[in-house]
Design a protein around this motif. Structure first.
Motif, mmCIF file in Angstrom:
data_model
loop_
_atom_site.group_PDB
_atom_site.id
_atom_site.type_symbol
_atom_site.label_atom_id
_atom_site.label_comp_id
_atom_site.label_asym_id
_atom_site.label_seq_id
_atom_site.Cartn_x
_atom_site.Cartn_y
_atom_site.Cartn_z
ATOM 1 N N ASP A 67 108.494 -41.069 6.832
ATOM 2 C CA ASP A 67 108.144 -40.344 8.058
ATOM 3 C C ASP A 67 108.229 -38.837 7.841
ATOM 4 O OD1 ASP A 67 107.713 -42.689 9.466
ATOM 5 O OD2 ASP A 67 109.766 -42.776 10.232
ATOM 6 N N THR A 68 109.295 -38.402 7.143
ATOM 7 C CA THR A 68 109.483 -36.976 6.897
ATOM 8 C C THR A 68 108.382 -36.433 5.995
ATOM 9 O OG1 THR A 68 111.872 -37.345 7.059
ATOM 10 C CG2 THR A 68 111.161 -35.239 6.163
ATOM 11 N N ALA A 69 108.037 -37.189 4.956
ATOM 12 C CA ALA A 69 106.978 -36.753 4.049
ATOM 13 C C ALA A 69 105.640 -36.661 4.775
ATOM 14 C CB ALA A 69 106.877 -37.704 2.860
ATOM 15 N N VAL A 70 105.356 -37.610 5.642
ATOM 16 C CA VAL A 70 104.113 -37.569 6.419
ATOM 17 C C VAL A 70 104.081 -36.320 7.295
ATOM 18 C CG1 VAL A 70 102.868 -38.689 8.309
ATOM 19 C CG2 VAL A 70 103.662 -40.047 6.357
ATOM 20 N N ASP A 71 105.234 -35.935 7.859
ATOM 21 C CA ASP A 71 105.291 -34.697 8.652
ATOM 22 C C ASP A 71 104.878 -33.493 7.811
ATOM 23 O OD1 ASP A 71 106.119 -36.005 10.920
ATOM 24 O OD2 ASP A 71 108.242 -35.496 10.693
ATOM 25 N N GLU A 72 105.314 -33.463 6.540
ATOM 26 C CA GLU A 72 104.930 -32.314 5.719
ATOM 27 C C GLU A 72 103.446 -32.355 5.366
ATOM 28 O OE1 GLU A 72 106.023 -29.528 1.890
ATOM 29 O OE2 GLU A 72 107.104 -31.432 2.096
ATOM 30 N N VAL A 73 102.891 -33.529 5.161
ATOM 31 C CA VAL A 73 101.452 -33.624 4.909
ATOM 32 C C VAL A 73 100.683 -33.023 6.086
ATOM 33 C CG1 VAL A 73 99.513 -35.224 4.640
ATOM 34 C CG2 VAL A 73 101.647 -35.620 3.373
ATOM 35 N N ARG A 74 101.106 -33.338 7.294
ATOM 36 C CA ARG A 74 100.431 -32.791 8.475
ATOM 37 C C ARG A 74 100.621 -31.278 8.573
ATOM 38 N NH1 ARG A 74 102.401 -38.022 11.925
ATOM 39 N NH2 ARG A 74 100.627 -39.359 11.379
ATOM 40 N N ARG A 75 101.790 -30.805 8.176
ATOM 41 C CA ARG A 75 102.023 -29.357 8.157
ATOM 42 C C ARG A 75 101.109 -28.694 7.126
ATOM 43 N NH1 ARG A 75 105.071 -25.370 9.649
ATOM 44 N NH2 ARG A 75 106.145 -26.701 11.151
ATOM 45 N N ALA A 76 100.908 -29.355 6.001
ATOM 46 C CA ALA A 76 100.004 -28.805 4.983
ATOM 47 C C ALA A 76 98.610 -28.606 5.560
ATOM 48 C CB ALA A 76 99.958 -29.737 3.773
ATOM 49 N N ARG A 77 98.127 -29.593 6.302
ATOM 50 C CA ARG A 77 96.803 -29.469 6.904
ATOM 51 C C ARG A 77 96.751 -28.274 7.850
ATOM 52 N NH1 ARG A 77 91.761 -30.541 5.622
ATOM 53 N NH2 ARG A 77 92.082 -28.298 5.565
ATOM 54 N N ALA A 78 97.798 -28.093 8.654
ATOM 55 C CA ALA A 78 97.820 -26.976 9.597
ATOM 56 C C ALA A 78 97.857 -25.634 8.867
ATOM 57 C CB ALA A 78 99.028 -27.108 10.526
ATOM 58 N N ASN A 79 98.641 -25.549 7.800
ATOM 59 C CA ASN A 79 98.768 -24.281 7.084
ATOM 60 C C ASN A 79 97.526 -23.933 6.271
ATOM 61 O OD1 ASN A 79 102.300 -24.758 6.477
ATOM 62 N ND2 ASN A 79 101.333 -23.428 7.984
ATOM 63 N N LEU A 80 96.790 -24.934 5.838
ATOM 64 C CA LEU A 80 95.613 -24.682 5.014
ATOM 65 C C LEU A 80 94.342 -24.537 5.834
ATOM 66 C CD1 LEU A 80 96.422 -27.107 2.066
ATOM 67 C CD2 LEU A 80 96.515 -24.607 2.044
ATOM 68 N N GLY A 81 94.448 -24.719 7.150
ATOM 69 C CA GLY A 81 93.309 -24.497 8.021
ATOM 70 C C GLY A 81 92.260 -25.582 7.896
ATOM 71 N N ALA A 82 91.051 -25.229 8.272
ATOM 72 C CA ALA A 82 89.989 -26.229 8.385
ATOM 73 C C ALA A 82 89.146 -26.364 7.123
ATOM 74 C CB ALA A 82 89.079 -25.875 9.561
ATOM 75 N N ALA A 83 89.545 -25.683 6.048
ATOM 76 C CA ALA A 83 88.753 -25.747 4.814
ATOM 77 C C ALA A 83 88.617 -27.197 4.342
ATOM 78 C CB ALA A 83 89.409 -24.907 3.725
ATOM 79 N N ARG A 84 87.431 -27.535 3.871
ATOM 80 C CA ARG A 84 87.219 -28.877 3.340
ATOM 81 C C ARG A 84 87.940 -28.990 1.997
ATOM 82 N NH1 ARG A 84 83.711 -31.616 0.011
ATOM 83 N NH2 ARG A 84 83.290 -33.789 0.617
ATOM 84 N N LEU A 85 88.903 -29.898 1.910
ATOM 85 C CA LEU A 85 89.743 -30.010 0.721
ATOM 86 C C LEU A 85 89.898 -31.469 0.298
ATOM 87 C CD1 LEU A 85 92.634 -27.489 1.560
ATOM 88 C CD2 LEU A 85 90.952 -27.267 -0.267
ATOM 89 N N PRO A 86 88.849 -32.094 -0.158
ATOM 90 C CA PRO A 86 89.021 -33.478 -0.625
ATOM 91 C C PRO A 86 90.002 -33.516 -1.788
ATOM 92 C CG PRO A 86 86.895 -32.583 -1.314
ATOM 93 C CD PRO A 86 87.485 -31.593 -0.370
#
Length: 403
Positions: A67-86
């Motif tokens: 659960d904690t790791a998933v929270d950081e994955v979501r934070r990564a998305r927020a910090n990296l913005g909307a750029a397409r990053l496959p």
């Protein structure tokens, strides 16, 4: 994942990255490293940021880690913005990631896919101790999207494993490789360590032979490093064990390269061999060729566009920060052009593809390296600095001379 973190500059509580890091985002390969910091016991040589159950203390538990790791994955998305990053590569390391239920690893991978998307043919690896998996576990991983396994074999000799405080028995890594193949894993790595105190040349040959016979398509072989603060370092300091010898390590490397080459493995990085280009570890190549990656987990390091940061070490502190909605990063550094150039040389020169000669500004050092047999002649004529076998043994010294 070293246990001692460097100093650095403060990171905003939001984890916001500098504009320089976000420039060109999506133009470079992007991956995830997920650190799982749990181990059943601590190996005597290990200096990684790992914890046994007795060392965790309050506020951290394996059952909550996904659960904690998933929270950081979501934070990564927020910090990296909307750029397409496959995401081209995902690597679960540790510790022992496979101490978590397979469903937890699959759930973390699922969050990465949901937030970023996986590139077609993405490489998804987890490390595992051979005794920490069984056929059902491996089948669940494969069904959940993992396609590469990396097993810590280290040695085939019981007395060598005992010095390293490894728990598995000789023969178990080979069975783990077979089970992974039966589960549908096309790519399997075995990690080996050489120059352990008490290991002979014949012991090392036996370990290599056992690894080759197991049928992986990738082998990593590393010289044992005695890290300060480890149990092994204390035993050597007390005179219970001899310090590993550099000349012995060089001989063992030559043995490894010969035996692996005869078995159809080609070196593509100083410490890594694969049976085909497809078998090479693409995640490590992303590191070595200047890609971007986000490191999830306590003590994990990340790099995006020349900005490098690292998370707080302890799982409890890591969990508290994410629960509070703040970045788990402890500190960061923005690399200047000079530092990035040195790091690029240090990493790329270790690769079989070598480094562009036109970007080296020490012509006398380069000419001496060629004359001393450290660089291959034909690639040199084509404008590439590619290490010979002797050059691989002296790669670190050559990099120092070139910088």
């Amino acid at each position: 994942m070293p246990s001692t973190l460097p100093d650095g500059d403060p990171v905003p509580a939001s984890g916001e990255l500098p504009e320089s890091a976000l420039a060109g985002l999506g133009e470079r390969p992007f991956g995830f490293y997920v650190h799982v910091p749990f181990c059943v016991t601590r190996c005597g040589y290990c200096d990684f940021n790992t914890y046994t159950a007795s060392e965790l203390g309050p506020g951290a538990a394996q059952r909550d880690y996904a659960d904690t790791a998933v929270d950081e994955v979501r934070r990564a998305r927020a910090n990296l913005g909307a750029a397409r990053l496959p995401v081209e590569t995902v690597f679960f390391g540790g510790g022992t990631p496979t101490l978590l239920p397979a469903g937890d690893l699959v759930r973390i991978l699922g969050a990465i896919e949901e937030e970023f998307g996986l590139a077609p043919g993405a490489e998804v690896t987890t490390e595992a101790n051979p005794e920490s998996v069984d056929p059902a576990y491996l089948a669940e991983l494969r069904e959940g999207g993992f396609n590469r396994m990396s097993f810590g074999m280290q040695s085939a000799r019981e007395h060598v494993l005992a010095v390293l405080d490894r728990r598995h028995t000789p023969g178990r890594p080979a069975r783990a490789v077979r089970e992974a193949r039966q589960a549908g894993f096309e790519h399997v790595n075995l990690d080996l360590i050489y120059s352990t105190p008490g290991e002979s040349d014949d012991d090392w040959r036996a370990s290599l032979a056992a690894a080759i016979e197991a049928g992986p398509d990738h082998v990593s072989a590393y010289s044992l490093i005695v890290e300060d603060g480890t149990k092994l370092a204390a035993r050597i300091r007390r005179g219970e064990l001899p310090m590993p010898d550099d000349d012995v390590a060089a001989d063992r490397y030559l043995i490894a390269d010969t035996m692996l080459a005869e078995a159809g493995f080609e070196w593509y990085e100083v410490s890594n061999w694969a049976t085909s280009e497809a078998g090479r570890c693409r995640h490590n190549l992303l590191y070595w060729t200047g890609g971007d990656w986000w490191g999830v987990g306590p003590g994990a390091h990340s790099h995006v566009g020349g900005t490098r940061w690292w998370n707080v070490k302890h799982p409890a502190a890591y969990a508290r920060r994410l629960a509070a909605g703040t970045s788990p990063a402890q500190a960061r550094e923005v690399l200047g052009s000079g530092d990035r150039a040195v790091e690029r040389l240090m990493l790329e020169l270790r690769l079989a593809q070598g480094f562009p000669l036109g970007e080296l500004d020490r012509p006398r050092v380069v000419a001496r390296a060629l004359a001393d047999g450290l660089l291959e002649t034909e690639p040199f004529k084509a404008g590439r600095a590619v290490l010979t076998l002797r050059g691989r043994l002296l790669a670190d010294a050559l990099v120092r001379d070139l910088t």
